[in-house]
Design a protein around this motif. Structure first.
Motif, PDB file in Angstrom:
ATOM      1  N   ASP A 143       0.813  -1.222   0.000  1.00 23.98           N
ATOM      2  CA  ASP A 143       0.000   0.000   0.000  1.00 23.98           C
ATOM      3  C   ASP A 143       0.840   1.262   0.000  1.00 23.98           C
ATOM      4  OD1 ASP A 143      -2.157  -1.639   0.102  1.00 23.98           O
ATOM      5  OD2 ASP A 143      -2.479  -1.425   2.272  1.00 23.98           O
ATOM      6  N   VAL A 144       1.884   1.238   0.819  1.00 25.33           N
ATOM      7  CA  VAL A 144       2.667   2.456   1.019  1.00 25.33           C
ATOM      8  C   VAL A 144       4.004   2.399   0.288  1.00 25.33           C
ATOM      9  CG1 VAL A 144       3.821   3.899   2.747  1.00 25.33           C
ATOM     10  CG2 VAL A 144       1.565   2.920   3.244  1.00 25.33           C
ATOM     11  N   GLY A 145       4.669   1.261   0.419  1.00 30.22           N
ATOM     12  CA  GLY A 145       6.020   1.126  -0.126  1.00 30.22           C
ATOM     13  C   GLY A 145       6.101   1.378  -1.617  1.00 30.22           C
ATOM     14  N   ARG A 146       5.042   1.042  -2.329  1.00 30.20           N
ATOM     15  CA  ARG A 146       5.116   1.193  -3.787  1.00 30.20           C
ATOM     16  C   ARG A 146       5.118   2.648  -4.223  1.00 30.20           C
ATOM     17  NH1 ARG A 146       0.045   1.294  -6.460  1.00 30.20           N
ATOM     18  NH2 ARG A 146      -1.715   1.541  -5.017  1.00 30.20           N
ATOM     19  N   HIS A 147       4.787   3.544  -3.295  1.00 32.64           N
ATOM     20  CA  HIS A 147       4.797   4.968  -3.659  1.00 32.64           C
ATOM     21  C   HIS A 147       6.156   5.617  -3.454  1.00 32.64           C
ATOM     22  CE1 HIS A 147       0.530   5.058  -4.389  1.00 32.64           C
ATOM     23  NE2 HIS A 147       0.319   4.460  -3.235  1.00 32.64           N
ATOM     24  N   PHE A 148       7.084   4.878  -2.919  1.00 27.08           N
ATOM     25  CA  PHE A 148       8.416   5.440  -2.697  1.00 27.08           C
ATOM     26  C   PHE A 148       9.411   4.790  -3.635  1.00 27.08           C
ATOM     27  CE2 PHE A 148       6.198   6.364   1.177  1.00 27.08           C
ATOM     28  CZ  PHE A 148       6.761   7.549   1.625  1.00 27.08           C
ATOM     29  N   ALA A 181       6.174   9.738   6.907  1.00 29.54           N
ATOM     30  CA  ALA A 181       5.213  10.100   5.857  1.00 29.54           C
ATOM     31  C   ALA A 181       3.874   9.430   6.162  1.00 29.54           C
ATOM     32  CB  ALA A 181       5.733   9.659   4.499  1.00 29.54           C
ATOM     33  N   TYR A 182       3.951   8.201   6.573  1.00 25.71           N
ATOM     34  CA  TYR A 182       2.740   7.449   6.888  1.00 25.71           C
ATOM     35  C   TYR A 182       2.008   8.087   8.074  1.00 25.71           C
ATOM     36  CZ  TYR A 182      -0.212   3.445   8.045  1.00 25.71           C
ATOM     37  OH  TYR A 182      -1.284   2.633   8.313  1.00 25.71           O
ATOM     38  N   ASP A 183       2.780   8.571   9.043  1.00 22.65           N
ATOM     39  CA  ASP A 183       2.188   9.266  10.193  1.00 22.65           C
ATOM     40  C   ASP A 183       1.302  10.416   9.748  1.00 22.65           C
ATOM     41  OD1 ASP A 183       3.261   7.758  12.210  1.00 22.65           O
ATOM     42  OD2 ASP A 183       4.907   9.141  12.668  1.00 22.65           O
ATOM     43  N   PHE A 184       1.820  11.190   8.820  1.00 30.52           N
ATOM     44  CA  PHE A 184       1.079  12.369   8.367  1.00 30.52           C
ATOM     45  C   PHE A 184      -0.261  11.928   7.753  1.00 30.52           C
ATOM     46  CE2 PHE A 184       1.942  16.756   6.160  1.00 30.52           C
ATOM     47  CZ  PHE A 184       0.829  17.268   6.803  1.00 30.52           C
ATOM     48  N   MET A 185      -0.195  10.894   6.933  1.00 30.65           N
ATOM     49  CA  MET A 185      -1.410  10.405   6.299  1.00 30.65           C
ATOM     50  C   MET A 185      -2.383   9.887   7.359  1.00 30.65           C
ATOM     51  SD  MET A 185      -1.836   7.712   3.166  1.00 30.65           S
ATOM     52  CE  MET A 185      -1.369   6.224   4.046  1.00 30.65           C
ATOM     53  N   GLU A 186      -1.842   9.163   8.314  1.00 35.44           N
ATOM     54  CA  GLU A 186      -2.666   8.593   9.377  1.00 35.44           C
ATOM     55  C   GLU A 186      -3.338   9.706  10.190  1.00 35.44           C
ATOM     56  OE1 GLU A 186      -3.009   5.339   9.471  1.00 35.44           O
ATOM     57  OE2 GLU A 186      -4.337   5.326  11.226  1.00 35.44           O
ATOM     58  N   LEU A 187      -2.600  10.744  10.485  1.00 40.56           N
ATOM     59  CA  LEU A 187      -3.156  11.842  11.272  1.00 40.56           C
ATOM     60  C   LEU A 187      -4.172  12.636  10.471  1.00 40.56           C
ATOM     61  CD1 LEU A 187      -0.022  13.041  13.248  1.00 40.56           C
ATOM     62  CD2 LEU A 187      -2.148  12.146  14.201  1.00 40.56           C
ATOM     63  N   SER A 188      -3.980  12.704   9.177  1.00 39.93           N
ATOM     64  CA  SER A 188      -4.976  13.407   8.372  1.00 39.93           C
ATOM     65  C   SER A 188      -6.263  12.591   8.335  1.00 39.93           C
ATOM     66  CB  SER A 188      -4.444  13.677   6.961  1.00 39.93           C
ATOM     67  OG  SER A 188      -4.665  12.575   6.112  1.00 39.93           O
ATOM     68  N   ARG A 189      -6.116  11.282   8.384  1.00 38.56           N
ATOM     69  CA  ARG A 189      -7.303  10.421   8.389  1.00 38.56           C
ATOM     70  C   ARG A 189      -7.986  10.442   9.751  1.00 38.56           C
ATOM     71  NH1 ARG A 189      -4.867   4.968   5.463  1.00 38.56           N
ATOM     72  NH2 ARG A 189      -4.915   5.740   3.325  1.00 38.56           N
ATOM     73  N   ARG A 190      -7.201  10.327  10.793  1.00 39.44           N
ATOM     74  CA  ARG A 190      -7.770  10.219  12.138  1.00 39.44           C
ATOM     75  C   ARG A 190      -8.298  11.542  12.671  1.00 39.44           C
ATOM     76  NH1 ARG A 190      -5.114   6.030  16.011  1.00 39.44           N
ATOM     77  NH2 ARG A 190      -4.775   4.325  14.568  1.00 39.44           N
ATOM     78  N   LEU A 191      -7.483  12.595  12.513  1.00 35.44           N
ATOM     79  CA  LEU A 191      -7.812  13.860  13.166  1.00 35.44           C
ATOM     80  C   LEU A 191      -8.034  15.000  12.179  1.00 35.44           C
ATOM     81  CD1 LEU A 191      -5.066  13.633  15.941  1.00 35.44           C
ATOM     82  CD2 LEU A 191      -7.509  13.193  16.243  1.00 35.44           C
ATOM     83  N   TRP A 203      12.029  19.021   6.475  1.00 34.27           N
ATOM     84  CA  TRP A 203      11.357  19.374   5.233  1.00 34.27           C
ATOM     85  C   TRP A 203      11.116  18.156   4.344  1.00 34.27           C
ATOM     86  CZ3 TRP A 203       8.579  23.152   3.295  1.00 34.27           C
ATOM     87  CH2 TRP A 203       8.429  23.268   1.905  1.00 34.27           C
ATOM     88  N   GLY A 204      12.141  17.394   4.121  1.00 39.50           N
ATOM     89  CA  GLY A 204      12.017  16.226   3.250  1.00 39.50           C
ATOM     90  C   GLY A 204      10.989  15.241   3.770  1.00 39.50           C
ATOM     91  N   ASN A 205      11.041  14.979   5.046  1.00 34.76           N
ATOM     92  CA  ASN A 205      10.093  14.041   5.648  1.00 34.76           C
ATOM     93  C   ASN A 205       8.658  14.542   5.522  1.00 34.76           C
ATOM     94  OD1 ASN A 205      12.059  12.223   6.471  1.00 34.76           O
ATOM     95  ND2 ASN A 205      12.380  13.242   8.443  1.00 34.76           N
ATOM     96  N   ILE A 206       8.491  15.836   5.718  1.00 38.51           N
ATOM     97  CA  ILE A 206       7.155  16.422   5.646  1.00 38.51           C
ATOM     98  C   ILE A 206       6.609  16.339   4.231  1.00 38.51           C
ATOM     99  CG2 ILE A 206       5.855  18.576   5.854  1.00 38.51           C
ATOM    100  CD1 ILE A 206       7.741  19.312   8.215  1.00 38.51           C
ATOM    101  N   VAL A 207       7.451  16.703   3.268  1.00 36.27           N
ATOM    102  CA  VAL A 207       7.029  16.655   1.868  1.00 36.27           C
ATOM    103  C   VAL A 207       6.654  15.231   1.463  1.00 36.27           C
ATOM    104  CG1 VAL A 207       7.848  16.904  -0.501  1.00 36.27           C
ATOM    105  CG2 VAL A 207       8.286  18.713   1.164  1.00 36.27           C
ATOM    106  N   ASN A 208       7.383  14.264   1.952  1.00 33.53           N
ATOM    107  CA  ASN A 208       7.051  12.864   1.660  1.00 33.53           C
ATOM    108  C   ASN A 208       5.644  12.527   2.121  1.00 33.53           C
ATOM    109  OD1 ASN A 208       9.204  11.741   0.320  1.00 33.53           O
ATOM    110  ND2 ASN A 208      10.374  11.395   2.190  1.00 33.53           N
ATOM    111  N   GLY A 209       5.289  13.003   3.303  1.00 30.43           N
ATOM    112  CA  GLY A 209       3.959  12.719   3.836  1.00 30.43           C
ATOM    113  C   GLY A 209       2.878  13.364   2.980  1.00 30.43           C
ATOM    114  N   ILE A 210       3.169  14.573   2.536  1.00 32.13           N
ATOM    115  CA  ILE A 210       2.208  15.287   1.700  1.00 32.13           C
ATOM    116  C   ILE A 210       1.980  14.533   0.395  1.00 32.13           C
ATOM    117  CG2 ILE A 210       1.878  17.378   0.332  1.00 32.13           C
ATOM    118  CD1 ILE A 210       3.367  18.914   2.566  1.00 32.13           C
TER     119      ILE A 210
END
Length: 417
Positions: A143-148, A181-191, A203-210
């Motif tokens: 689900d996630v790994g294929r996007h990186f 990156a997954y955290d960001f997605m999870e938090l956007s879903r949860r909260l 910056w890099g980590n944040i952009v990855n999540g976006i």
RNA sequence: GGAGGGGUUGCCGAGUGGUUAAAGGCAGCAGACUGUAAAUCUGCCCGCGUCAGCGUUCGUUGGUUCGAAUCCAACCCCCUCCA
């Protein structure tokens, strides 16, 4: 970009918090509407945060003050992996218990800066171990790994630097950016978190999540980073004679915390007032215009304000008073860091060398000796001339204390039990 | 797999048999000057010590030697080139 409509971004901009932002206009619109949940992640590598994290904490505070919702993400899960950013070596592996203890300590810091609760504008704290610990490897990869792409991951600074500097980077750490990156997605879903903030190294980590979230959920997220805060002299911020400047009382006394701010370099006063206090900007402008020794008044205000935010008004006042008596009157002040010694020991006479070590004013007896030799050690404000000198009952003041100093700034009270 | 180069005290970086606890720089601490600032100058900067010394240190383990960070061997790790 100085025409922000939202109180949040306008304040951050005016006060010097913003380094990079993914989409300032879009974020401005969201923040102006209010109720925007935004988060910052904190690793649980120690049981307290230090001033290095204070910029991020202040940002969350402003987020709340301007009508939005701060989310504190505790890295209970990611701490088990270790962020390779800015490091040449892997982080030490922590046990679950240590991480749990660390999170408890960090929680205390935040309760000082943010108001937590169930309401829409209340801050909340979440732990990414809640979802990361339960990840199933194969589904996650699909689900996630294929996007990186590895190609892209290798180009990120945290990874590239490690490789360029010829330092090993384990596969474990290599996964950190994916998890964040997954955290960001999870938090956007949860909260409904649409904003992640952090230091410029994030910056890099944040952009990855976006990007991950846009690809999987088709949802637009935002990122904002702060500049790296250094001293005007170029040094990293947050070091004192005794080590890191911790935010927890258990790690650093209110007096020492106050002193840290009091000793700010002239050239940093204005910038620090904007970042680390909530004084109005015109007041700050006035303070930073003070020249010569008058700027000391600005430093005291900085110390008072910063200490009040972190330790409360009472602790700040007490620290200010202790400092005033110690430095402006030169008297022996209660409230200085204190060590206790047993009465029989004093009667026998304790070598000053040992006391300096016990008080944390010297790292070893050898260092204590050198301090005395260099004329830097003082007992009750009188230079200690002899390395073999001892503290005796006669050196104590009426209430059974003596002041031991290393240099003119570091003082410790010795108290008889 | 083959051929070279390298791992030094917090960091960078000299040192290739004794005069080396190990140059120099940075960071740090103290003294002077000041304003509890910066800059500058000076001293200190492995541990213990009754200051004579003692103990530990130069990737790891052995060896040669009166004596090793320096020579030899094996091992671990890193880099470069070739395949």
């Amino acid at each position: 970009m100085s025409s922000f409509r939202s109180d949040f971004l306008r304040t951050l901009h005016e006060r010097g918090f913003i380094h990079q932002c993914t989409d300032p206009e879009g974020l401005d619109a969201l923040a102006a509407a209010g109720g925007l949940p935004g988060y910052i992640g904190f690793d649980a590598t120690a049981d307290s945060l230090h001033v290095g994290s204070l910029v991020q904490i202040m940002m969350l505070r402003w987020l709340q003050k301007t009508g939005n919702k701060p989310v504190v993400l505790m890295g209970g899960g990611t701490t088990k992996v270790g962020d390779p950013s800015g490091r040449d070596e892997s982080r030490r592996m922590l046990t679950d218990e240590q991480i749990g203890q660390n999170m408890a300590g960090i929680r205390k810091v935040f309760s000082q800066f943010l108001s937590f609760g169930e309401g829409a504008a209340d801050a909340v704290m979440v732990n990414n171990a809640d979802w990361l610990d339960r990840i199933e490897y194969i589904p996650f990869l699909r689900d996630v790994g294929r996007h990186f792409t590895i190609n892209r991951m290798l180009s990120f600074e945290s990874v590239r630097l490690r490789l360029e500097r010829e330092q090993p980077l384990t596969f474990l750490e290599f996964n950190y950016m994916i998890l964040q990156a997954y955290d960001f997605m999870e938090l956007s879903r949860r909260l409904g978190c649409q904003l992640q903030m952090g230091g410029s190294d994030q910056w890099g980590n944040i952009v990855n999540g976006i990007e991950l979230t846009r690809r999987i959920d088709g949802r637009e997220l935002f990122g904002l980073t702060t500049p790296l805060i250094t001293l005007a002299s170029g040094a990293k911020m947050g070091k004192t004679a005794s080590g890191a400047v911790w935010l927890n009382t258990e790690r650093l006394s209110a007096y020492d915390y106050w002193q840290f701010w009091r000793n700010t370099e002239d050239a940093d006063v204005g910038r620090f007032l904007r970042l680390f206090t909530e004084l109005p900007l015109d007041e700050i402008a006035r303070l930073e215009r003070l020249g010569g020794s008058e700027i000391n008044e600005a430093k005291k205000i900085l110390a008072n304000e910063a200490t009040t935010l972190c330790r409360g008004a009472a602790a700040a006042e007490e620290a200010a008073e202790t400092a005033r008596r110690t430095f402006e009157e030169g008297s022996l002040a209660e409230g200085l860091p204190t060590i206790e010694v047993a009465a029989p020991e004093i009667e026998a006479g304790i070598p000053v060398v040992d006391l300096l070590v016990r008080a944390g004013l010297a790292a070893s007896k050898g260092e204590a000796r050198r301090l005395i030799r260099g004329n830097g050690a003082r007992l009750n404000d009188a230079a200690v001339a002899d390395e073999a000198a001892a503290l005796r009952t006669a050196d104590l003041t009426g209430d059974g204390t003596a002041k031991l100093s290393a240099g003119r700034k570091r003082h410790v009270l010795v108290k008889v039990l």
